[in-house]
Motif scaffolding. Structure first.
Motif, PDB file in Angstrom:
ATOM      1  N   THR A  66       0.821  -0.993  -0.114  1.00 37.55           N
ATOM      2  CA  THR A  66       0.281   0.223   0.155  1.00 37.55           C
ATOM      3  C   THR A  66       0.722   1.566   0.137  1.00 37.55           C
ATOM      4  O   THR A  66       1.541   1.137   0.866  1.00 37.55           O
ATOM      5  N   TYR A  67       1.612   1.636  -1.093  1.00 39.77           N
ATOM      6  CA  TYR A  67       1.986   3.080  -1.176  1.00 39.77           C
ATOM      7  C   TYR A  67       0.943   4.279  -0.730  1.00 39.77           C
ATOM      8  O   TYR A  67      -0.087   4.688  -0.557  1.00 39.77           O
ATOM      9  N   PHE A  68       2.079   5.288  -0.367  1.00 37.83           N
ATOM     10  CA  PHE A  68       1.652   6.629   0.146  1.00 37.83           C
ATOM     11  C   PHE A  68       3.331   7.428  -0.222  1.00 37.83           C
ATOM     12  O   PHE A  68       4.268   7.065  -0.406  1.00 37.83           O
ATOM     13  N   ASN A  69       3.083   8.683  -0.281  1.00 37.76           N
ATOM     14  CA  ASN A  69       3.743   9.422  -0.567  1.00 37.76           C
ATOM     15  C   ASN A  69       4.320  10.914   0.300  1.00 37.76           C
ATOM     16  O   ASN A  69       3.168  10.682   1.333  1.00 37.76           O
ATOM     17  N   ARG A  70       5.407  11.174   0.527  1.00 40.76           N
ATOM     18  CA  ARG A  70       5.582  12.547   1.694  1.00 40.76           C
ATOM     19  C   ARG A  70       5.683  13.912   0.575  1.00 40.76           C
ATOM     20  O   ARG A  70       6.408  13.831   0.197  1.00 40.76           O
ATOM     21  N   ASN A  71       4.391  14.175   0.915  1.00 44.54           N
ATOM     22  CA  ASN A  71       4.245  15.680   0.188  1.00 44.54           C
ATOM     23  C   ASN A  71       4.033  16.785   0.859  1.00 44.54           C
ATOM     24  O   ASN A  71       3.597  16.676   1.802  1.00 44.54           O
ATOM     25  N   PHE A  72       3.311  17.701  -0.427  1.00 51.64           N
ATOM     26  CA  PHE A  72       2.656  18.852   0.588  1.00 51.64           C
ATOM     27  C   PHE A  72       2.664  19.400  -0.384  1.00 51.64           C
ATOM     28  O   PHE A  72       2.492  19.717  -1.729  1.00 51.64           O
ATOM     29  N   TYR A 295     -12.749  -2.287 -13.695  1.00 51.48           N
ATOM     30  CA  TYR A 295     -12.886  -1.161 -14.767  1.00 51.48           C
ATOM     31  C   TYR A 295     -11.776  -1.424 -15.446  1.00 51.48           C
ATOM     32  O   TYR A 295     -11.473  -1.210 -16.739  1.00 51.48           O
ATOM     33  N   MET A 296     -11.095  -0.409 -15.059  1.00 50.08           N
ATOM     34  CA  MET A 296      -9.452   0.878 -15.198  1.00 50.08           C
ATOM     35  C   MET A 296      -8.674  -0.695 -15.353  1.00 50.08           C
ATOM     36  O   MET A 296      -7.438  -0.249 -14.600  1.00 50.08           O
ATOM     37  N   ASP A 297      -8.536  -1.990 -15.887  1.00 50.67           N
ATOM     38  CA  ASP A 297      -7.735  -3.011 -15.904  1.00 50.67           C
ATOM     39  C   ASP A 297      -6.261  -2.384 -15.908  1.00 50.67           C
ATOM     40  O   ASP A 297      -5.162  -2.941 -15.942  1.00 50.67           O
ATOM     41  N   ASN A 298      -6.404  -1.106 -17.019  1.00 45.24           N
ATOM     42  CA  ASN A 298      -4.980  -0.932 -17.750  1.00 45.24           C
ATOM     43  C   ASN A 298      -3.978   0.003 -16.475  1.00 45.24           C
ATOM     44  O   ASN A 298      -3.652   1.532 -17.167  1.00 45.24           O
ATOM     45  N   PHE A 299      -4.845   1.061 -15.997  1.00 42.85           N
ATOM     46  CA  PHE A 299      -4.290   1.532 -14.747  1.00 42.85           C
ATOM     47  C   PHE A 299      -3.210   0.792 -13.979  1.00 42.85           C
ATOM     48  O   PHE A 299      -4.698   0.360 -12.639  1.00 42.85           O
ATOM     49  N   PRO A 300      -2.788   1.486 -14.086  1.00 38.61           N
ATOM     50  CA  PRO A 300      -2.085   0.737 -12.494  1.00 38.61           C
ATOM     51  C   PRO A 300      -1.939   1.031 -11.047  1.00 38.61           C
ATOM     52  O   PRO A 300      -1.882   0.275 -10.273  1.00 38.61           O
ATOM     53  N   HIS A 301      -2.793   1.513 -10.572  1.00 39.04           N
ATOM     54  CA  HIS A 301      -3.051   2.074  -9.510  1.00 39.04           C
ATOM     55  C   HIS A 301      -4.714   2.663  -9.093  1.00 39.04           C
ATOM     56  O   HIS A 301      -5.428   3.590 -10.171  1.00 39.04           O
ATOM     57  N   LEU A 302      -4.864   2.575  -8.203  1.00 42.47           N
ATOM     58  CA  LEU A 302      -6.075   3.082  -7.524  1.00 42.47           C
ATOM     59  C   LEU A 302      -5.736   3.350  -6.262  1.00 42.47           C
ATOM     60  O   LEU A 302      -5.421   2.799  -5.293  1.00 42.47           O
ATOM     61  N   LYS A 303      -5.967   5.018  -6.345  1.00 42.25           N
ATOM     62  CA  LYS A 303      -5.823   5.813  -4.859  1.00 42.25           C
ATOM     63  C   LYS A 303      -7.314   6.234  -4.547  1.00 42.25           C
ATOM     64  O   LYS A 303      -8.092   6.804  -4.964  1.00 42.25           O
ATOM     65  N   ALA A 304      -7.224   5.239  -2.532  1.00 42.08           N
ATOM     66  CA  ALA A 304      -8.102   6.742  -1.946  1.00 42.08           C
ATOM     67  C   ALA A 304      -7.856   7.966  -1.709  1.00 42.08           C
ATOM     68  O   ALA A 304      -6.977   7.695  -0.889  1.00 42.08           O
ATOM     69  N   TYR A 305      -8.145   9.078  -1.496  1.00 40.66           N
ATOM     70  CA  TYR A 305      -7.699  10.170  -1.031  1.00 40.66           C
ATOM     71  C   TYR A 305      -8.083  10.496   0.321  1.00 40.66           C
ATOM     72  O   TYR A 305      -9.382  10.705   0.426  1.00 40.66           O
ATOM     73  N   TRP A 306      -7.814  10.147   1.270  1.00 41.25           N
ATOM     74  CA  TRP A 306      -7.776   9.775   2.865  1.00 41.25           C
ATOM     75  C   TRP A 306      -8.299  11.506   3.268  1.00 41.25           C
ATOM     76  O   TRP A 306      -9.345  11.156   4.239  1.00 41.25           O
ATOM     77  N   PRO A 307      -8.057  12.201   2.657  1.00 33.52           N
ATOM     78  CA  PRO A 307      -8.636  14.055   3.589  1.00 33.52           C
ATOM     79  C   PRO A 307     -10.057  13.743   3.547  1.00 33.52           C
ATOM     80  O   PRO A 307     -10.903  14.468   3.863  1.00 33.52           O
ATOM     81  N   MET A 308     -10.245  13.291   2.216  1.00 33.95           N
ATOM     82  CA  MET A 308     -12.296  13.081   1.529  1.00 33.95           C
ATOM     83  C   MET A 308     -13.284  12.537   2.283  1.00 33.95           C
ATOM     84  O   MET A 308     -13.810  12.473   2.998  1.00 33.95           O
ATOM     85  N   LEU A 318      -8.759  -0.106   1.143  1.00 29.44           N
ATOM     86  CA  LEU A 318      -8.004  -1.474   1.229  1.00 29.44           C
ATOM     87  C   LEU A 318      -8.230  -2.841   0.809  1.00 29.44           C
ATOM     88  O   LEU A 318      -7.234  -3.401   0.589  1.00 29.44           O
ATOM     89  N   SER A 319      -9.094  -2.715   0.954  1.00 28.73           N
ATOM     90  CA  SER A 319     -10.481  -3.786   0.985  1.00 28.73           C
ATOM     91  C   SER A 319     -10.317  -4.322  -0.215  1.00 28.73           C
ATOM     92  O   SER A 319     -11.514  -5.344  -0.803  1.00 28.73           O
ATOM     93  N   PHE A 320     -10.856  -3.099  -1.341  1.00 32.11           N
ATOM     94  CA  PHE A 320     -11.849  -3.221  -2.301  1.00 32.11           C
ATOM     95  C   PHE A 320     -11.436  -2.621  -3.441  1.00 32.11           C
ATOM     96  O   PHE A 320     -11.536  -1.893  -4.027  1.00 32.11           O
ATOM     97  N   GLY A 321     -10.531  -2.625  -3.465  1.00 34.34           N
ATOM     98  CA  GLY A 321      -9.016  -2.588  -4.896  1.00 34.34           C
ATOM     99  C   GLY A 321      -7.531  -1.746  -5.096  1.00 34.34           C
ATOM    100  O   GLY A 321      -7.390  -1.566  -5.533  1.00 34.34           O
ATOM    101  N   VAL A 322      -7.996  -0.794  -3.804  1.00 36.23           N
ATOM    102  CA  VAL A 322      -7.068   0.669  -3.847  1.00 36.23           C
ATOM    103  C   VAL A 322      -5.821   0.201  -3.194  1.00 36.23           C
ATOM    104  O   VAL A 322      -5.649  -0.390  -2.376  1.00 36.23           O
ATOM    105  N   ASN A 323      -4.634   0.439  -3.380  1.00 33.61           N
ATOM    106  CA  ASN A 323      -3.586   0.356  -2.888  1.00 33.61           C
ATOM    107  C   ASN A 323      -2.850   1.759  -2.723  1.00 33.61           C
ATOM    108  O   ASN A 323      -2.178   1.716  -2.724  1.00 33.61           O
ATOM    109  N   ASP A 324      -3.414   2.505  -2.294  1.00 33.48           N
ATOM    110  CA  ASP A 324      -2.734   4.413  -2.545  1.00 33.48           C
ATOM    111  C   ASP A 324      -3.537   5.038  -1.448  1.00 33.48           C
ATOM    112  O   ASP A 324      -4.779   5.279  -1.841  1.00 33.48           O
ATOM    113  N   LEU A 325      -2.747   5.281  -0.669  1.00 33.13           N
ATOM    114  CA  LEU A 325      -3.474   6.291   0.526  1.00 33.13           C
ATOM    115  C   LEU A 325      -2.765   7.744  -0.165  1.00 33.13           C
ATOM    116  O   LEU A 325      -2.948   8.522   0.617  1.00 33.13           O
ATOM    117  N   ASP A 326      -2.291   8.257  -1.314  1.00 33.13           N
ATOM    118  CA  ASP A 326      -1.737   9.776  -1.377  1.00 33.13           C
ATOM    119  C   ASP A 326      -0.624  10.007  -0.045  1.00 33.13           C
ATOM    120  O   ASP A 326       0.485   9.030   0.047  1.00 33.13           O
TER     121      ASP A 326
END
Ligand code: V47
Ligand code: SF4
Length: 392
Positions: A66-72, A295-308, A318-326
């Motif tokens: 499960t990916y995340f990055n350090r950004n601002f 549906y988005m079989d050619n998109f490598p990543h599916l992100k859930a934007y946690w602040p929202m 993370l149990s429904f397809g998401v692999n990235d939390l921004d």
């Protein structure tokens, strides 16, 4: 691996509906589902079924990672010439005294405040201000890069760019090239909303349309830049509008392979002109993430934007397809807090994000914007991280 296949086989065999079972068989065989099948999943499939399929796809692509990055974030202004009905954040140019406008120096000070901190990305996005033009942003990006050359600059939605290029009277190709040369590395996915004109004309009539949005992303991809794509869901659109939206993105991705991540954005209804619209339920949210993953079989990543979504619902995705939390975000991002998201102050430290991911037995992995692995936190000791200023 075998146990996973057996498990998902059992799930597919247990469904008492031939078209839904056929969809499951296709997914297991790595075949693409059609728009009609996508719609069927929205309309008829039980959530545990869609969720199990989406989770299977997620685990095939990324295992437990499960990916995340350090950004601002930098939000240059909330003054905007457009009047999207769902937007609680912007102030019309005529009322610009109610909004904010940051100077180049103020934005550089934000960048400098991260000196010595291990952030990898700055995300620049805001309202569409007539005076903050193409050359203002070229200058800003050059100054950011001069100060910190390795900081990845992800900036500007296709809506901002469309306006900037038209105002500067440059073609999309020329404008993108100028920004890219100045140091713009990639583009975020905002401004997509819902592409279909039946909905777009009701919620954001005056900004760039679907073809314009897609063309700007295509131009960025042709220059070798990566971009993201979003979809604002859970308001007045129907399921088929969502499929239409995802289908247009899937088609462009087949052509360019330039999208990194698909980010569904849940509509929040506080303090905007669509406050009368009820927000979607958590069940509908999870269904959307799962169908998007399938549906988005050619998109490598599916992100859930946690602040929202809020932290707990983000964990659930993370149990429904998401692999990235921004990202850790680390700032005062206002676009969601002003529209009523649970997160009034969206900042999570790396330690908090890592433990959020670990709590649901996934493997936290810090990435850069382009998904190169910066650090795997699977074996990290959260208690030790808590006392290390690098992670807090
Ligand atoms: O385009 C505005 C959305 C978007 C509301 O690419 C709202 O990594 C919900 O695109 N309820 C901008 N959503 C933010 C965005 C984004 C965010 C995080 C990461 C990335 C990325 C992109 O915010 C807008 C619009 O769709 N938005 N108002 C609202 N009331
Ligand atoms: Fe402006 Fe973006 Fe808000 Fe629309 S969503 S009014 S383009 S800031």
């Amino acid at each position: 691996m075998e146990t996973i296949i057996t498990g998902i086989r059992q799930v597919i065999d247990s469904i008492n509906d031939t078209p839904l079972k056929n969809i499951g068989d296709k997914i297991l065989a790595g075949e693409r589902i059609t728009p009609e099948e996508g719609l069927l999943l929205f309309e008829k499939a039980p959530l545990p079924y869609t969720g199990a399929l989406a989770n299977w796809v997620r685990e095939q692509k990324h295992g437990n990672k499960t990916y995340f990055n350090r950004n601002f974030h930098i939000e240059p202004t909330n003054v905007c010439v457009f009047a999207c009905k769902f937007c609680a954040y912007s102030r019309l140019y005529a009322h610009r005294e109610e909004g904010w406008e940051l100077s180049t120096e103020q934005m550089l000070d934000i960048v400098k405040s991260y000196d010595g901190k291990p952030v990898t990305e700055v995300h620049i996005v805001g309202g569409v201000h007539p005076k903050m033009n193409l050359y203002f942003f070229i200058d800003l990006i050059e100054k950011i890069k001069a100060h910190r050359p390795n900081l990845h600059v992800k900036g500007f939605t296709a809506v901002e760019l469309d306006y900037m290029f038209r105002k500067a009277k440059v073609s999309i190709e020329e404008g993108m090239k100028l920004l890219n040369t100045a140091g713009l590395d990639s583009m975020p996915g905002g401004g997509a909303e819902i592409f279909h004109p039946e909905i777009r004309s009701q919620i954001c009539d005056d900004k760039v349309n679907a073809d314009g949005w897609l063309y700007i992303h295509k131009t960025a991809h042709n220059l070798g830049m990566h971009t993201n794509a979003t979809m604002l869901y859970g308001h007045i659109e129907k399921y088929w509008h969502r499929i239409d939206h995802m289908d247009r993105l899937r088609q462009l991705q087949d052509e360019t392979h330039g999208f990194n991540t698909f980010i569904p954005l849940k509509f929040r209804n506080k303090d905007n002109d669509m406050s009368y619209v009820k927000e979607s339920t958590v069940i509908e949210d999870m269904k959307l993430y799962a169908v998007a993953r399938l549906y988005m079989d050619n998109f490598p990543h599916l992100k859930a934007y946690w602040p929202m979504l809020g932290r707990q619902n983000a964990q659930l995705t993370l149990s429904f397809g998401v692999n990235d939390l921004d990202g850790t975000i680390d700032d005062t991002t206002k676009i969601y807090s002003m529209a009523g998201s649970e997160e009034q102050n969206p900042a999570l430290s790396t330690t908090q994000l890592v433990s959020l991911i670990k709590q649901v037995n996934r493997e936290p992995v810090e990435r850069d914007t382009l998904y190169n692995i910066v650090k795997n936190y699977q074996d990290a000791d959260v208690a030790e991280m808590e006392v290390n200023p690098l992670y807090n």
